[in-house]
Scaffold this active site. Structure first.
Site, PDB file in Angstrom:
ATOM      1  N   HIS A 206      -6.470  -5.600  -2.370  1.00  0.00           N
ATOM      2  CA  HIS A 206      -7.291  -5.773  -1.445  1.00  0.00           C
ATOM      3  C   HIS A 206      -7.499  -7.444  -1.014  1.00  0.00           C
ATOM      4  O   HIS A 206      -8.435  -7.801  -0.476  1.00  0.00           O
ATOM      5  CB  HIS A 206      -8.691  -5.057  -1.485  1.00  0.00           C
ATOM      6  CG  HIS A 206      -8.471  -3.586  -1.403  1.00  0.00           C
ATOM      7  ND1 HIS A 206      -9.275  -2.564  -1.874  1.00  0.00           N
ATOM      8  CD2 HIS A 206      -7.049  -3.040  -1.148  1.00  0.00           C
ATOM      9  CE1 HIS A 206      -8.740  -1.416  -1.628  1.00  0.00           C
ATOM     10  NE2 HIS A 206      -7.510  -1.568  -1.160  1.00  0.00           N
TER      11      HIS A 206
ATOM     12  N   ASN B 224      -3.942   8.741   4.827  1.00  0.00           N
ATOM     13  CA  ASN B 224      -2.878   8.336   5.386  1.00  0.00           C
ATOM     14  C   ASN B 224      -2.732   8.229   6.996  1.00  0.00           C
ATOM     15  O   ASN B 224      -2.137   7.366   7.452  1.00  0.00           O
ATOM     16  CB  ASN B 224      -1.526   9.089   4.962  1.00  0.00           C
ATOM     17  CG  ASN B 224      -1.363   8.908   3.457  1.00  0.00           C
ATOM     18  OD1 ASN B 224      -1.799   7.966   2.671  1.00  0.00           O
ATOM     19  ND2 ASN B 224      -0.578   9.963   2.729  1.00  0.00           N
TER      20      ASN B 224
ATOM     21  N   HIS C  91       0.609   4.380  -2.303  1.00  0.00           N
ATOM     22  CA  HIS C  91       0.299   6.064  -1.946  1.00  0.00           C
ATOM     23  C   HIS C  91       1.421   6.801  -2.075  1.00  0.00           C
ATOM     24  O   HIS C  91       1.344   8.066  -2.391  1.00  0.00           O
ATOM     25  CB  HIS C  91       0.045   5.819  -0.549  1.00  0.00           C
ATOM     26  CG  HIS C  91      -1.427   5.358   0.013  1.00  0.00           C
ATOM     27  ND1 HIS C  91      -2.206   6.248   0.911  1.00  0.00           N
ATOM     28  CD2 HIS C  91      -2.213   4.569  -0.413  1.00  0.00           C
ATOM     29  CE1 HIS C  91      -3.308   5.504   1.147  1.00  0.00           C
ATOM     30  NE2 HIS C  91      -3.332   4.627   0.240  1.00  0.00           N
TER      31      HIS C  91
ATOM     32  N   ARG D 188       0.915  -1.122   0.009  1.00  0.00           N
ATOM     33  CA  ARG D 188       0.133  -0.149   0.035  1.00  0.00           C
ATOM     34  C   ARG D 188       0.902   1.397  -0.196  1.00  0.00           C
ATOM     35  O   ARG D 188       0.429   2.061  -0.705  1.00  0.00           O
ATOM     36  CB  ARG D 188      -0.923   0.063   1.089  1.00  0.00           C
ATOM     37  CG  ARG D 188      -2.052   1.089   1.166  1.00  0.00           C
ATOM     38  CD  ARG D 188      -3.029   1.007   2.446  1.00  0.00           C
ATOM     39  NE  ARG D 188      -3.859   2.200   2.194  1.00  0.00           N
ATOM     40  CZ  ARG D 188      -4.289   2.819   3.363  1.00  0.00           C
ATOM     41  NH1 ARG D 188      -3.799   2.530   4.395  1.00  0.00           N
ATOM     42  NH2 ARG D 188      -5.244   3.704   2.957  1.00  0.00           N
TER      43      ARG D 188
HETATM   44  C1  HEM Z   1      -8.964   1.847  -5.908  1.00  0.00           C
HETATM   45  C2  HEM Z   1      -8.953   2.673  -5.039  1.00  0.00           C
HETATM   46  C3  HEM Z   1      -8.494   2.254  -3.688  1.00  0.00           C
HETATM   47  C4  HEM Z   1      -9.113   2.673  -2.681  1.00  0.00           C
HETATM   48  C5  HEM Z   1     -10.420   3.695  -2.385  1.00  0.00           C
HETATM   49  C6  HEM Z   1      -8.525   2.017  -1.400  1.00  0.00           C
HETATM   50  C7  HEM Z   1      -8.968   2.201  -0.211  1.00  0.00           C
HETATM   51  C8  HEM Z   1      -8.281   1.608   1.063  1.00  0.00           C
HETATM   52  C9  HEM Z   1      -8.588   1.714   2.114  1.00  0.00           C
HETATM   53  C10 HEM Z   1      -9.779   2.706   2.983  1.00  0.00           C
HETATM   54  C11 HEM Z   1      -7.895   0.848   3.027  1.00  0.00           C
HETATM   55  C12 HEM Z   1      -7.883   0.612   4.463  1.00  0.00           C
HETATM   56  C13 HEM Z   1      -7.246   1.787   5.299  1.00  0.00           C
HETATM   57  C14 HEM Z   1      -7.365   1.655   6.835  1.00  0.00           C
HETATM   58  O1  HEM Z   1      -8.412   0.948   7.234  1.00  0.00           O
HETATM   59  O2  HEM Z   1      -6.657   2.111   7.368  1.00  0.00           O
HETATM   60  C15 HEM Z   1      -7.155   0.077   2.238  1.00  0.00           C
HETATM   61  C16 HEM Z   1      -6.134  -0.749   2.643  1.00  0.00           C
HETATM   62  C17 HEM Z   1      -5.350  -1.373   1.834  1.00  0.00           C
HETATM   63  N1  HEM Z   1      -5.026  -0.699   0.249  1.00  0.00           N
HETATM   64 FE1  HEM Z   1      -6.220  -0.090  -0.713  1.00  0.00          FE
HETATM   65  N2  HEM Z   1      -7.482   1.234  -1.926  1.00  0.00           N
HETATM   66  C18 HEM Z   1      -7.341   1.639  -3.195  1.00  0.00           C
HETATM   67  C19 HEM Z   1      -6.483   0.879  -4.253  1.00  0.00           C
HETATM   68  C20 HEM Z   1      -5.526   0.129  -3.708  1.00  0.00           C
HETATM   69  C21 HEM Z   1      -4.373  -0.396  -4.464  1.00  0.00           C
HETATM   70  C22 HEM Z   1      -4.004   0.322  -5.873  1.00  0.00           C
HETATM   71  C23 HEM Z   1      -3.465  -0.759  -3.779  1.00  0.00           C
HETATM   72  C24 HEM Z   1      -2.239  -1.335  -4.124  1.00  0.00           C
HETATM   73  C25 HEM Z   1      -1.934  -1.816  -5.353  1.00  0.00           C
HETATM   74  C26 HEM Z   1      -3.983  -0.750  -2.450  1.00  0.00           C
HETATM   75  C27 HEM Z   1      -3.485  -1.737  -1.410  1.00  0.00           C
HETATM   76  C28 HEM Z   1      -4.087  -1.725  -0.044  1.00  0.00           C
HETATM   77  C29 HEM Z   1      -3.544  -2.783   0.984  1.00  0.00           C
HETATM   78  C30 HEM Z   1      -2.567  -3.913   0.745  1.00  0.00           C
HETATM   79  C31 HEM Z   1      -4.463  -2.377   2.161  1.00  0.00           C
HETATM   80  C32 HEM Z   1      -3.995  -3.144   3.420  1.00  0.00           C
HETATM   81  C33 HEM Z   1      -3.126  -2.389   4.191  1.00  0.00           C
HETATM   82  C34 HEM Z   1      -2.724  -2.820   5.469  1.00  0.00           C
HETATM   83  O3  HEM Z   1      -3.627  -3.841   6.203  1.00  0.00           O
HETATM   84  O4  HEM Z   1      -2.207  -2.125   6.333  1.00  0.00           O
HETATM   85  N3  HEM Z   1      -5.383  -0.362  -2.447  1.00  0.00           N
HETATM   86  N4  HEM Z   1      -7.432   0.667   0.772  1.00  0.00           N
HETATM   87 CA   LIG Z   2       5.175  10.334  -4.462  1.00  0.00          CA
END
Ligand code: HEM
Ligand SMILES: [Ca+2]
Ligand SMILES: [Ca+2]
Length: 302
Positions: A168, A70, A42, A38
């Site tokens: 995800h 973030n 970001h 992630r």
């Molecule tokens: C399509 C738009 C996306 C949205 C709206 C989004 C949104 C989010 C949100 C809200 C969370 C939870 C954060 C939290 O609860 O603190 C999350 C977690 C995560 N996102 Fe996304 N995300 C997106 C795309 C991506 C992309 C492109 C990647 C990587 C290629 C990614 C990888 C992850 C991962 C691996 C987690 C879990 C992180 C952890 O457990 O620490 N996401 N995302």
């Molecule tokens: Ca950058």
């Protein structure tokens, strides 16, 4: 312009060094690989893949870490520092923090059971941060058209959006990022209709109305720590966690539905697309040549 052999003569074992530190970290925290993937996302969506997300507040820097998407959410900075230390020990002053994020992302996906790819390298580190752009990252509350637009703004298409959302398949999300779906969705007084009723009940139990919103939930209820294509079969059964996840499949007539179906039906298709979309994402506006710098501490400009 980036190249998989960029460090071939200057730091030939950088990938192995990064991978070792990530593997160590994973042995005490299964979630860390998701968190590291992630971080690269970001980073790349704000000022390109330039390590901007790693910069702390200082006299000259307003950190992206305090931006809404973030703050109290992105994590793994201590592991990035550990990687940087390990890399500096073998190749001082050579490898950028931006490249460390790209390498850590690939190692993380591999260590969780996902695909591997040749990481393109040669990015240099930026000297600025952009909290305004960080606040405008894709949001879990965005509708599908907005998500598509935000991806196309950085040169990524609908296939990239769907493939990269497949990240995800592992990691966690706090209740506050999806609880709007559970009780009073868009002012209807009812939950989001595109949410399976059994899954809804589980989520309501884990995220009570009026709770503090920080409780963690698996993004993939089926295989929470494995990088696989279950994220897409979950969407087919209305078990996507975020609104932005489920919309890819449940928006009527959307171009993304057939992409979800193809990834759900064949994991190797997903893996191939994910790898090529990660390369696309890693190519967003890198600093190369004599632009930027090689930071000696990822948290601050030299
Ligand atoms: C399509 C738009 C996306 C949205 C709206 C989004 C949104 C989010 C949100 C809200 C969370 C939870 C954060 C939290 O609860 O603190 C999350 C977690 C995560 N996102 Fe996304 N995300 C997106 C795309 C991506 C992309 C492109 C990647 C990587 C290629 C990614 C990888 C992850 C991962 C691996 C987690 C879990 C992180 C952890 O457990 O620490 N996401 N995302
Ligand atoms: Ca950058
Ligand atoms: Ca999974």
């Amino acid at each position: 312009q980036l190249s998989s052999t960029f460090y071939a003569s200057s730091c030939s074992n950088v990938s192995a060094v990064v991978r070792n530190v990530v593997q160590q970290a994973q042995s005490s925290d299964v979630r860390i690989v998701a968190s590291l993937l992630r971080l690269h996302f970001h980073d790349c969506f704000v000022n390109g893949c330039d390590g901007s997300i790693l910069l702390d507040n200082s006299d000259s820097i307003q950190s992206e870490k305090d931006a809404l998407p973030n703050k109290n959410s992105v994590r793994g900075f201590d592991v990035v520092d550990d990687i940087k230390t390990a890399v500096e020990n073998v190749c001082p002053g050579v490898v950028s923090c931006a490249d460390i994020l790209a390498l850590a992302a690939e190692a993380s996906v591999d260590l969780a059971g996902g695909p591997t790819w040749d990481v393109l390298l040669g990015r240099r580190d930026g000297t600025t941060a952009n909290p305004t752009a960080a606040n405008n990252m894709p949001s879990p509350f965005d509708d599908l058209d907005t998500l598509k637009q935000k991806f196309s703004d950085v040169g990524l298409d609908d296939t990239d959006l769907v493939a990269l959302s497949g990240a995800h398949t592992f990691g966690r999300a706090q209740c506050r990022f999806f609880s709007s779906r559970l009780y009073n969705y868009s002012g209807t007084g009812s939950p989001d209709p595109s949410l399976d009723s059994t899954y809804l009940a589980t989520l309501q139990q884990n995220c009570p109305e009026g709770g503090d919103g920080t409780t963690l939930n698996n993004l993939d209820l089926t295989t929470p720590d494995t990088f696989d294509n279950k994220y897409f079969t979950n969407l087919q059964s209305n078990e996507g966690l975020l609104q932005s996840d489920q919309e890819l499949f449940s928006t009527s007539g959307a171009s993304t539905i057939s992409i979800v179906n193809s990834f759900a039906g064949d994991e190797s298709t997903f893996f191939q697309s994910f790898a090529s979309s990660m390369i696309n994402m890693g190519n967003i506006d890198p600093l190369t040549g004599s632009n930027g710098e090689i930071r000696s501490d990822c948290k601050k400009v030299n």
